[in-house]
Design an enzyme around this catalytic site. Structure first.
Site, mmCIF file in Angstrom:
data_model
loop_
_atom_site.group_PDB
_atom_site.id
_atom_site.type_symbol
_atom_site.label_atom_id
_atom_site.label_comp_id
_atom_site.label_asym_id
_atom_site.label_seq_id
_atom_site.Cartn_x
_atom_site.Cartn_y
_atom_site.Cartn_z
ATOM 1 N N ASP A 22 -1.137 -6.037 -0.145
ATOM 2 C CA ASP A 22 -1.473 -5.312 1.155
ATOM 3 C C ASP A 22 -2.974 -5.275 1.303
ATOM 4 O O ASP A 22 -3.680 -4.769 0.258
ATOM 5 C CB ASP A 22 -0.740 -3.977 1.249
ATOM 6 C CG ASP A 22 0.446 -3.944 2.155
ATOM 7 O OD1 ASP A 22 0.637 -4.949 2.929
ATOM 8 O OD2 ASP A 22 1.464 -2.999 1.915
ATOM 9 N N ASP A 32 0.862 -1.078 -0.061
ATOM 10 C CA ASP A 32 0.024 -0.138 0.045
ATOM 11 C C ASP A 32 0.781 1.249 0.202
ATOM 12 O O ASP A 32 0.310 2.560 -0.209
ATOM 13 C CB ASP A 32 -1.043 -0.053 1.231
ATOM 14 C CG ASP A 32 -0.325 -0.242 2.537
ATOM 15 O OD1 ASP A 32 0.860 -0.115 2.551
ATOM 16 O OD2 ASP A 32 -1.189 0.093 3.489
ATOM 17 N N SER A 33 2.116 0.901 0.137
ATOM 18 C CA SER A 33 3.226 2.114 0.006
ATOM 19 C C SER A 33 2.719 2.994 -1.694
ATOM 20 O O SER A 33 3.460 3.968 -1.921
ATOM 21 C CB SER A 33 4.789 1.549 0.079
ATOM 22 O OG SER A 33 4.701 0.535 -0.957
ATOM 23 N N LYS A 58 -1.263 -9.265 2.914
ATOM 24 C CA LYS A 58 -0.639 -8.812 4.188
ATOM 25 C C LYS A 58 -1.237 -7.870 5.061
ATOM 26 O O LYS A 58 -2.034 -7.052 4.530
ATOM 27 C CB LYS A 58 0.567 -8.164 3.518
ATOM 28 C CG LYS A 58 1.514 -7.305 5.124
ATOM 29 C CD LYS A 58 2.969 -7.188 4.369
ATOM 30 C CE LYS A 58 3.137 -5.934 3.848
ATOM 31 N NZ LYS A 58 2.898 -4.477 4.765
ATOM 32 N N GLU A 92 -1.438 -5.352 8.496
ATOM 33 C CA GLU A 92 -0.374 -4.878 9.381
ATOM 34 C C GLU A 92 -1.147 -4.990 10.898
ATOM 35 O O GLU A 92 -2.447 -4.813 11.138
ATOM 36 C CB GLU A 92 -0.215 -3.353 9.289
ATOM 37 C CG GLU A 92 0.544 -2.976 8.223
ATOM 38 C CD GLU A 92 0.865 -1.577 7.700
ATOM 39 O OE1 GLU A 92 0.411 -0.546 8.930
ATOM 40 O OE2 GLU A 92 1.154 -1.156 6.658
ATOM 41 N N GLU A 147 9.324 -4.056 10.435
ATOM 42 C CA GLU A 147 9.666 -2.804 9.923
ATOM 43 C C GLU A 147 10.249 -2.016 11.142
ATOM 44 O O GLU A 147 9.798 -1.720 12.115
ATOM 45 C CB GLU A 147 8.536 -2.087 9.233
ATOM 46 C CG GLU A 147 9.041 -0.782 8.696
ATOM 47 C CD GLU A 147 7.957 -0.158 7.662
ATOM 48 O OE1 GLU A 147 7.216 -0.961 7.048
ATOM 49 O OE2 GLU A 147 8.198 1.082 7.325
HETATM 50 O O1 KIV Z 1 3.707 -0.840 1.509
HETATM 51 C C1 KIV Z 1 4.893 -1.531 1.459
HETATM 52 O O2 KIV Z 1 5.223 -1.314 0.481
HETATM 53 C C2 KIV Z 1 5.274 -2.208 2.522
HETATM 54 C C3 KIV Z 1 6.664 -2.735 2.493
HETATM 55 C C4 KIV Z 1 7.699 -1.484 2.592
HETATM 56 C C5 KIV Z 1 7.006 -3.790 3.785
HETATM 57 O O3 KIV Z 1 4.613 -2.587 3.501
#
Ligand code: KIV
Length: 262
Positions: free
Chosen positions: A82, A43-44, A112, A114, A181
């Site tokens: 994510d 989600d970055s 994924k 969090e 992280e």
């Molecule tokens: O959102 C993302 O790209 C991430 C990674 C940096 C681990 O969670």
């Protein structure tokens, strides 16, 4: 754990350090896939592609669109998507509904989430429904409310204990791997030693079972980066050089040439 996915089984048994990177579209996925064990549709992308200041305003539909694109470019790596903020934390039923939607519509391998203790009930239900889950502990960008919250975790005993509890909770819930992280090296080493699942570090320790970076960070897209980023290229200067040449060719009427017209 009952994981059916063969790539994930191989990932979990791998003895050498695991190579993980992000990709947000088919083109980048095609480039990184041959070198990776796991590709994350992070989600970055909210910050990297959409210019947001954090990862908190990205929709499920946007993640699905990008997940679909990345899945088209990967044949070797595991592809994980994510789950964006707000799509799983409220209840395990919501998490299951949205995780199923992601996997069905993207064709990716897993999701994924969090969080540790707080969301372990969601992980448990997803795993029970044969959905492979990667967890994410330590610094959790979806929980950052203020820029000053982007700081290394685990300097204090109380925080270390919370992060260790998070690891134990996601492991017990059945996650196949966990991203750690921005924690101190000492804590990352301890977590990796304690962990029965693969630990993937970002700003953690070389002793983690694998490493992940945002691909655009390692390529040098940004002038300002977190300490944990190592720039392996200066892609911006290549792009500027090419665009400058294009500008010059257009102005001098050198482009399009005979080769580029019908
Ligand atoms: O959102 C993302 O790209 C991430 C990674 C940096 C681990 O969670």
């Amino acid at each position: 754990m009952g994981i059916k996915n063969n790539k994930i089984k191989i990932f979990c048994k791998q003895k050498r350090p695991l190579v993980c990177l992000t990709a947000y579209n088919k083109h980048m996925a095609t480039i990184v896939d041959p070198f990776c064990d796991l590709v994350l549709v992070g989600d970055s992308l909210a910050m990297v592609l959409y210019g947001e200041t954090n990862t908190n305003n990205i929709s499920l539909q946007t993640m699905i669109r990008h997940g679909k694109s990345v899945a088209r470019g990967c044949s070797k790596s595991i592809v994980i998507v994510d789950m964006p903020k707000g799509t799983y934390e409220a209840s395990e039923k919501l998490a299951l509904k949205n995780a199923k939607k992601i996997l069905k519509e993207t064709g990716c391998d897993g999701v994924k989430l969090e969080g540790g203790v707080k969301i372990s009930h969601c992980i448990k239900l997803l795993v029970k429904n044969k959905i492979p889950v990667m967890a994410h502990i330590g610094l959790m960008p979806q929980q950052v409310k203020h820029p000053k919250d982007y700081r290394v975790k685990g300097r204090f005993l109380e925080e270390q204990e919370l992060i260790i509890s998070d690891l134990k909770a996601v492991e017990k819930a059945g996650a196949f791997s966990v991203v750690i992280e921005a924690v101190t090296e000492k804590l990352a080493n301890k977590l990796t030693k304690l962990s029965k699942i693969k630990t993937i570090g970002i700003g953690a320790s070389k002793k983690c079972d694998g490493q992940i970076l945002v691909t655009e960070d390692l390529l040098g897209f940004f002038s300002k980066n977190a300490k944990f980023v190592k720039k392996y290229a200066d892609i911006n200067s290549y792009i500027s050089k090419a665009v400058k040449k294009f500008k010059s060719d257009v102005i001098k009427r050198k482009f399009p040439s005979k080769k580029n017209i019908y």
